[in-house]
Scaffold this motif. Structure first.
Motif, mmCIF file in Angstrom:
data_model
loop_
_atom_site.group_PDB
_atom_site.id
_atom_site.type_symbol
_atom_site.label_atom_id
_atom_site.label_comp_id
_atom_site.label_asym_id
_atom_site.label_seq_id
_atom_site.Cartn_x
_atom_site.Cartn_y
_atom_site.Cartn_z
ATOM 1 N N GLN A 137 0.725 -1.417 -0.080
ATOM 2 C CA GLN A 137 0.155 -0.675 -0.085
ATOM 3 C C GLN A 137 0.798 1.197 -0.160
ATOM 4 N N LEU A 138 1.534 1.390 0.629
ATOM 5 C CA LEU A 138 2.803 2.615 1.106
ATOM 6 C C LEU A 138 3.258 2.930 -0.917
ATOM 7 N N ASN A 139 3.820 1.826 -1.165
ATOM 8 C CA ASN A 139 5.044 1.526 -1.735
ATOM 9 C C ASN A 139 3.782 2.295 -3.454
ATOM 10 N N GLN A 140 2.853 1.559 -3.095
ATOM 11 C CA GLN A 140 1.602 2.427 -4.739
ATOM 12 C C GLN A 140 1.686 3.618 -4.358
ATOM 13 N N GLN A 141 1.304 4.484 -3.194
ATOM 14 C CA GLN A 141 1.440 5.877 -2.568
ATOM 15 C C GLN A 141 2.437 6.201 -2.960
ATOM 16 N N GLU A 142 3.488 5.778 -2.493
ATOM 17 C CA GLU A 142 4.642 6.628 -3.128
ATOM 18 C C GLU A 142 4.757 7.125 -4.633
ATOM 19 N N ALA A 143 4.045 5.772 -4.596
ATOM 20 C CA ALA A 143 4.033 5.667 -7.070
ATOM 21 C C ALA A 143 2.979 7.217 -7.359
ATOM 22 N N ASP A 144 2.187 6.698 -6.428
ATOM 23 C CA ASP A 144 0.960 7.965 -7.274
ATOM 24 C C ASP A 144 1.647 9.459 -6.644
ATOM 25 N N LEU A 145 2.175 9.629 -6.002
ATOM 26 C CA LEU A 145 2.797 10.689 -5.487
ATOM 27 C C LEU A 145 4.267 11.191 -6.133
ATOM 28 N N GLN A 146 5.420 10.157 -7.362
ATOM 29 C CA GLN A 146 5.342 10.345 -8.460
ATOM 30 C C GLN A 146 5.195 11.280 -9.895
ATOM 31 N N ILE A 147 3.784 10.212 -9.753
ATOM 32 C CA ILE A 147 2.942 10.506 -10.726
ATOM 33 C C ILE A 147 2.530 11.941 -10.779
ATOM 34 N N ALA A 148 1.860 12.433 -10.040
ATOM 35 C CA ALA A 148 1.134 13.927 -9.340
ATOM 36 C C ALA A 148 2.411 14.910 -9.501
ATOM 37 N N GLU A 149 3.620 14.549 -8.928
ATOM 38 C CA GLU A 149 4.483 15.478 -9.202
ATOM 39 C C GLU A 149 5.884 15.933 -10.823
ATOM 40 N N ALA A 150 5.398 14.471 -11.120
ATOM 41 C CA ALA A 150 5.736 14.856 -12.882
ATOM 42 C C ALA A 150 4.663 15.439 -13.312
ATOM 43 N N GLU A 151 2.963 15.139 -13.048
ATOM 44 C CA GLU A 151 2.680 16.119 -13.943
ATOM 45 C C GLU A 151 2.002 17.657 -13.953
ATOM 46 N N ARG A 152 2.918 17.686 -12.674
ATOM 47 C CA ARG A 152 3.051 18.968 -11.793
ATOM 48 C C ARG A 152 3.791 19.931 -13.125
ATOM 49 N N ARG A 153 5.374 19.168 -13.213
ATOM 50 C CA ARG A 153 6.844 19.743 -13.733
ATOM 51 C C ARG A 153 6.004 19.725 -15.308
ATOM 52 N N ALA A 154 5.417 18.863 -15.783
ATOM 53 C CA ALA A 154 4.551 18.914 -17.319
ATOM 54 C C ALA A 154 3.392 20.279 -17.793
ATOM 55 N N GLN A 155 2.622 20.155 -16.723
ATOM 56 C CA GLN A 155 1.450 21.281 -16.697
ATOM 57 C C GLN A 155 2.255 23.079 -16.483
ATOM 58 N N LEU A 156 2.920 22.772 -15.398
ATOM 59 C CA LEU A 156 4.143 24.095 -15.272
ATOM 60 C C LEU A 156 5.316 24.639 -16.868
ATOM 61 N N ALA A 157 4.713 23.618 -17.600
ATOM 62 C CA ALA A 157 6.206 23.961 -18.842
ATOM 63 C C ALA A 157 4.669 24.992 -19.835
ATOM 64 N N SER A 158 3.836 24.296 -19.716
ATOM 65 C CA SER A 158 2.171 24.191 -20.287
ATOM 66 C C SER A 158 2.357 25.587 -20.441
ATOM 67 N N ILE A 159 1.875 26.606 -18.605
ATOM 68 C CA ILE A 159 1.753 27.250 -18.375
ATOM 69 C C ILE A 159 2.453 28.028 -18.684
ATOM 70 N N ALA A 160 3.923 28.127 -18.991
ATOM 71 C CA ALA A 160 5.104 28.362 -19.904
ATOM 72 C C ALA A 160 5.215 28.788 -20.820
ATOM 73 N N GLU A 161 4.445 27.739 -21.604
ATOM 74 C CA GLU A 161 3.994 27.960 -22.784
ATOM 75 C C GLU A 161 2.958 28.531 -23.284
ATOM 76 N N ALA A 162 1.883 29.170 -22.141
ATOM 77 C CA ALA A 162 0.737 29.731 -23.127
ATOM 78 C C ALA A 162 0.956 30.919 -22.574
ATOM 79 N N ARG A 163 1.586 31.647 -21.338
ATOM 80 C CA ARG A 163 2.339 33.153 -21.377
ATOM 81 C C ARG A 163 3.137 33.264 -22.801
ATOM 82 N N LEU A 164 3.914 32.669 -23.658
ATOM 83 C CA LEU A 164 4.867 32.669 -24.361
ATOM 84 C C LEU A 164 3.936 33.023 -25.419
ATOM 85 N N ASN A 165 2.957 32.094 -24.940
ATOM 86 C CA ASN A 165 2.210 32.483 -26.609
ATOM 87 C C ASN A 165 1.534 33.795 -25.677
ATOM 88 N N ARG A 166 0.859 34.585 -25.101
ATOM 89 C CA ARG A 166 0.633 35.631 -25.290
ATOM 90 C C ARG A 166 1.053 36.896 -25.162
#
Length: 344
Positions: A137-166
């Motif tokens: 159960q602990l391993n699954q939760q740690e994997a979920d956290l890593q996935i969420a953090e990776a999605e956050r980094r990708a979303q930050l890149a999307s925000i940077a791109e959106a700001r650049l396009n603006r």
């Protein structure tokens, strides 16, 4: 009775007369030829050269759109001088603004998942101490956290791109220059890569000149080079000699930079420079035994000094001291070794 005159001395008298007649031209030949002389430094010239030249702008740019949109405003007109970062064209940026807001909202959702996953891991670790939670159960939760953090980094890149396009909705001058042409009008829909404004750099200029291959050496050695145009004369300095010979004109392109002041881009004129190598005028060398040269004065005699590089009808280079005495007037009548007499 008449007495015969003695004839024994007649052959001797005839011989004496003949010798006198023969010796007279020799004596005349010994007479020095009158000439005028001058020091080499007094007759030396420094050949001046010229070549056609044009002032070029290093940045003749068509400023293009980097995003899609409708042209809202073009605040510049043809002929306007603009500074770096000045607004050239404004696009309708509502679509890009909405994409930025969506990206920021997505980041908030992902951040909440990261926070939840972190808290679940902390709780599971406490339960593991009492053996109320499994390691799986602990391993699954740690994997979920890593996935969420990776999605956050990708979303930050999307925000940077959106700001650049603006930001790309405002097309700004990449350098100070003058507006040469407006390529779109207000209300037009533009796509990425479509030219909007033609801009010419007024600061970064160069001179391009076409110089004969025979004159490249003198240009490289020249200490003063001037660009002469109808706007004035401008001192310039050599930057580069392009290592290519034009097939048609046997010229090489030369690039130069302004030393003081500058003319307008596109201005044509003449590049002027003077050779540092001393030369004598084209009419001074004379030809003897198939060679062109000068007559020098040495111990009241004319000595022929050949000039191997001399060409008929062209100034000739001379590598002699400036105080060398030359035969000027009368040089056509003398030969090597002729006795001469200097006159005023």
């Amino acid at each position: 009775m008449r007495m015969k005159q003695p004839t024994g001395h007649l052959p001797g008298l005839l011989l004496t007369g003949l010798l006198t007649l023969i010796m007279r031209p020799a004596a005349a030949a010994e007479r020095p030829i009158q000439v005028t002389t001058a020091r080499l430094g007094e007759v030396t010239i420094y050949q001046e050269y010229s070549a056609p030249a044009t002032t070029l702008s290093l940045n003749e740019s068509r400023i293009s759109a980097e995003t899609t949109g409708t042209v809202l405003d073009i605040p510049v007109r043809v002929g306007d001088r603009v500074e770096r970062d000045a607004l050239l064209t404004a696009l309708d940026c509502r679509d890009n603004q909405l994409r930025l807001q969506q990206a920021e909202a997505g980041l908030a959702s992902i951040a909440a998942r990261v926070t939840l996953a972190s808290r679940q891991i902390e709780r599971t670790r406490l339960l593991r101490q009492t053996r109320s939670a499994s390691e799986e159960q602990l391993n699954q939760q740690e994997a979920d956290l890593q996935i969420a953090e990776a999605e956050r980094r990708a979303q930050l890149a999307s925000i940077a791109e959106a700001r650049l396009n603006r930001q790309r909705c405002e097309i700004r001058a990449p350098f100070a220059g003058v507006v040469r042409e407006r390529l779109v009008g207000e209300g037009e829909w533009v796509n990425p890569g479509q030219p909007l404004i033609r801009l010419t750099d007024l600061e970064h200029l160069e001179i391009s000149a076409q110089v004969s291959v025979d004159l490249i050496g003198s240009l490289r050695e020249a200490d003063t080079i001037v660009l002469e145009t109808n706007q004035g004369s401008y001192p310039v300095r050599l930057r580069q000699i392009v290592p290519v010979v034009e097939a048609l004109g046997r010229n090489r392109e030369v690039r130069l930079q302004f030393s003081d002041g500058r003319t307008l881009p596109g201005s044509s004129g003449r590049l002027l420079w003077r050779s540092l190598r001393p030369q004598v005028p084209a009419d001074l060398p004379v030809r003897r035994e198939g060679h062109l040269g000068l007559f020098l004065v040495e111990q009241e005699k004319a000595r022929f000094f050949p000039l191997p590089e001399a060409l008929e009808g062209h100034p000739a280079r001379v590598d002699l001291p400036a105080d060398t005495l030359l035969v000027i007037e009368g040089r056509q009548a003398v030969t090597n070794g002729t006795r001469i007499e200097q006159t005023d």
